[in-house]
Write a protein that holds these residues in place. Structure first.
Motif, PDB file in Angstrom:
ATOM      1  N   LEU A   1       0.826  -1.210   0.000  1.00 47.08           N
ATOM      2  CA  LEU A   1       0.000   0.000   0.000  1.00 47.08           C
ATOM      3  C   LEU A   1       0.863   1.263   0.000  1.00 47.08           C
ATOM      4  O   LEU A   1       0.356   2.365  -0.167  1.00 47.08           O
ATOM      5  N   GLY A   2       2.136   1.087   0.231  1.00 51.46           N
ATOM      6  CA  GLY A   2       3.036   2.250   0.294  1.00 51.46           C
ATOM      7  C   GLY A   2       3.363   2.741  -1.103  1.00 51.46           C
ATOM      8  O   GLY A   2       2.805   2.290  -2.096  1.00 51.46           O
ATOM      9  N   ARG A   3       4.272   3.696  -1.137  1.00 52.34           N
ATOM     10  CA  ARG A   3       4.679   4.211  -2.446  1.00 52.34           C
ATOM     11  C   ARG A   3       6.183   4.454  -2.459  1.00 52.34           C
ATOM     12  O   ARG A   3       6.781   4.767  -1.412  1.00 52.34           O
ATOM     13  N   PRO A   4       6.780   4.327  -3.647  1.00 54.12           N
ATOM     14  CA  PRO A   4       8.218   4.568  -3.729  1.00 54.12           C
ATOM     15  C   PRO A   4       8.520   6.026  -3.391  1.00 54.12           C
ATOM     16  O   PRO A   4       7.746   6.905  -3.767  1.00 54.12           O
ATOM     17  N   GLY A   5       9.584   6.251  -2.671  1.00 53.63           N
ATOM     18  CA  GLY A   5       9.941   7.622  -2.305  1.00 53.63           C
ATOM     19  C   GLY A   5       9.445   7.997  -0.916  1.00 53.63           C
ATOM     20  O   GLY A   5       9.830   9.029  -0.387  1.00 53.63           O
ATOM     21  N   TYR A   6       8.594   7.147  -0.333  1.00 55.78           N
ATOM     22  CA  TYR A   6       8.122   7.428   1.028  1.00 55.78           C
ATOM     23  C   TYR A   6       9.244   7.171   2.044  1.00 55.78           C
ATOM     24  O   TYR A   6       9.373   7.873   3.041  1.00 55.78           O
ATOM     25  N   GLY A   7      10.029   6.152   1.777  1.00 50.94           N
ATOM     26  CA  GLY A   7      11.123   5.781   2.688  1.00 50.94           C
ATOM     27  C   GLY A   7      12.117   6.925   2.834  1.00 50.94           C
ATOM     28  O   GLY A   7      12.470   7.571   1.855  1.00 50.94           O
ATOM     29  N   LYS A   8      12.560   7.166   4.066  1.00 46.30           N
ATOM     30  CA  LYS A   8      13.454   8.294   4.345  1.00 46.30           C
ATOM     31  C   LYS A   8      14.892   7.826   4.546  1.00 46.30           C
ATOM     32  O   LYS A   8      15.126   6.781   5.139  1.00 46.30           O
ATOM     33  N   PHE A   9      15.801   8.664   4.100  1.00 46.40           N
ATOM     34  CA  PHE A   9      17.230   8.427   4.352  1.00 46.40           C
ATOM     35  C   PHE A   9      17.526   8.705   5.827  1.00 46.40           C
ATOM     36  O   PHE A   9      17.148   9.750   6.352  1.00 46.40           O
ATOM     37  N   LEU A  10      18.189   7.758   6.477  1.00 50.52           N
ATOM     38  CA  LEU A  10      18.477   7.907   7.905  1.00 50.52           C
ATOM     39  C   LEU A  10      19.972   8.057   8.131  1.00 50.52           C
ATOM     40  O   LEU A  10      20.773   7.241   7.665  1.00 50.52           O
TER      41      LEU A  10
END
Ligand code: DOR
Ligand code: ZN
Ligand code: ZN
Length: 449
Positions: free
Chosen positions: A433-442
């Motif tokens: 259900l997510g989308r590419p680009g939602y993930g954050k650089f940590l």
């Protein structure tokens, strides 16, 4: 509240609590019995809620080898496996050996990530001047290979000590692949000269001695440099004995193993052929037992998948000659179900499982308590588990580009059913259900540059 997860059995640092979680701006803002109002309410009907898993050892092959994997498929596979944060390794093309390359890789993968991600920097034989800028650019850790397989990331003992001394000044941990290059290549030569090309030869000729020797050397060099050493994919009882010795001496060392070594052994090699070829190799059942014991005791700190995909064509070559196939297997999506199955069987406590696959990786990578626990103020990274549901691993259901898994057909009880990253449901029961680009650089919270 933006989201209320109601009626959960929540895994908190203080034990299991029957309560609800309120999320605001991606963070856990509230926990308690009476559920507040929420824009969105999710009732989980008493199911177990764990902190999102943190897989601190994955290879998503991006940039460089899109036939094997990319950041989109890799992080989708993570989401479907209850993994909300990954630390991705530097042996991409080009290898991450400068601040500029790290920046460029971040730019490329950031718009593809479904889950949060951190990038590991390479610390090979490149210029020493690149070490510190990598930390300033946001690297989560460094990685060195004591074998020569990835040229720019390989180190001599002298390089290694020089790099470790500089890494110590950054406060970041250094991850190592600990095998002795000379002993490994001697093994391959001997196998070839005896005409051995069968799957078992990879394990038989790549000795625990090669791992133990390099582990000892890495520990001694790290002690000299006063750096935090993290030993990747530990496989043998000899290496475990050295780890125990080092911890007893007060050396700052942690270690990890992967499901390959926990759930597979040399007994499986004939069946798996090249799909059971990983570095270090699968060992005999006596090593497997020692690894489980070390994990139960807390001697081993971390379980990580070492998700290392190769195409079917690359792998298939190994049926004729095992030494022609590359080493590595997929695993980011299957680690949590396999571990939950073991908890259900009584092989490991739930506490040790969560520590090894979430809390400890967060601590080691300097992300705790933002990640790795369910606590007020932490990121709302959650995985909902149905502890009674049965899972069966089927390669065809994986979200990775590579769908041949060495764990095909493995069954157990304990199934992740919902993954939440910073308050957004990104995977639910088979559906992304997510989308590419939602993930954050940590980048690490704690750093000393
Ligand atoms: O089996 C492995 N595969 N071990 C490694 O150290 C590297 C990895 C890869 O990147 O293919
Ligand atoms: Zn490795
Ligand atoms: Zn690896």
């Amino acid at each position: 509240m933006d989201l209320v997860v109601r009626n959960g059995t929540i895994y908190t640092p203080y034990g299991l609590v029957s309560a609800s979680i309120g999320v605001e701006d991606g963070k856990i803002a509230w926990m308690g019995r009476a559920a507040p109002e929420g824009v969105r309410v999710l009732d989980v009907d008493g199911k177990l809620i764990l902190p999102g898993m943190i897989d601190m050892h994955v290879h998503f092959r991006d940039p460089g080898s899109p036939d094997r994997e990319d950041f989109e498929t890799g992080t989708m596979s993570a989401a479907a496996g209850g993994v909300t944060t990954v630390a991705e390794m530097p042996n991409t093309l080009p290898p991450v050996t400068s601040a500029e390359r790290l920046r460029e890789k971040r730019r490329i993968v950031e718009r593809k990530a479904y889950v949060d991600f951190a990038l590991v920097a390479g610390a090979g034989s490149m210029s020493r001047d690149e070490i510190k800028p990598l930390a300033e650019e946001g690297a989560i850790a460094y990685k060195m290979f004591m074998i020569s397989r990835f040229k720019e990331l390989a180190v001599s003992d002298a390089d290694m000590l020089d790099n470790l001394l500089l890494i110590a000044e950054t406060g970041l941990p250094c991850l190592v692949h600990a095998e002795n290059e000379g002993l490994v290549s001697r093994g391959v030569e001997r196998a070839r000269s005896q005409g051995r090309r069968d799957p078992l030869a990879h394990s038989e000729f790549r000795l625990p001695l090669a791992e133990a020797e390099a582990t000892a050397r890495a520990i001694l060099l790290a002690e000299e440099a006063s750096v935090h050493l993290h030993i990747c994919h530990m496989t043998s009882s000899e290496a475990l004995a050295l780890l125990s010795w080092a911890k007893g001496r007060g050396v700052k060392v942690t270690a990890e193993t992967s499901p390959c070594y926990l759930f597979l052994s040399t007994d499986d090699l004939e069946r798996l052929g090249p799909y059971g070829k990983v570095d270090p190799p699968l060992r005999g059942p006596e090593h497997q037992r020692a690894l489980w014991q070390a994990l139960r005791k807390g001697l081993l700190d971390v379980v990580a998948s070492d998700h290392a995909p190769y195409t079917r064509e690359e792998k298939e070559r190994g049926w004729i000659d095992i030494f022609d196939a590359p080493s590595g297997s997929v695993g980011v999506e299957t680690t949590l179900p396999l571990m939950l199955g073991s908890v259900n069987k009584g092989l490991l406590s739930l506490e040790r499982m969560v520590e090894a696959f979430s809390t400890n990786p967060a601590r080691i990578l300097g992300l705790y308590p933002r990640k790795g626990c369910i606590s007020i103020g932490s990121d709302a990274d959650l995985v909902v588990v149905d502890t009674k549901a049965e899972f069966e691993i089927r390669g065809e259901n994986l979200h990775s580009k590579q769908r041949i898994t060495p764990f095909e057909g493995f069954k157990g009880r304990g199934k992740p059913i919902l993954t939440i990253v910073r308050g957004e449901v990104i995977w639910e029961d088979g559906e992304i259900l997510g989308r590419p680009g939602y993930g954050k650089f940590l980048s690490p919270i704690r750093r000393r540059v």
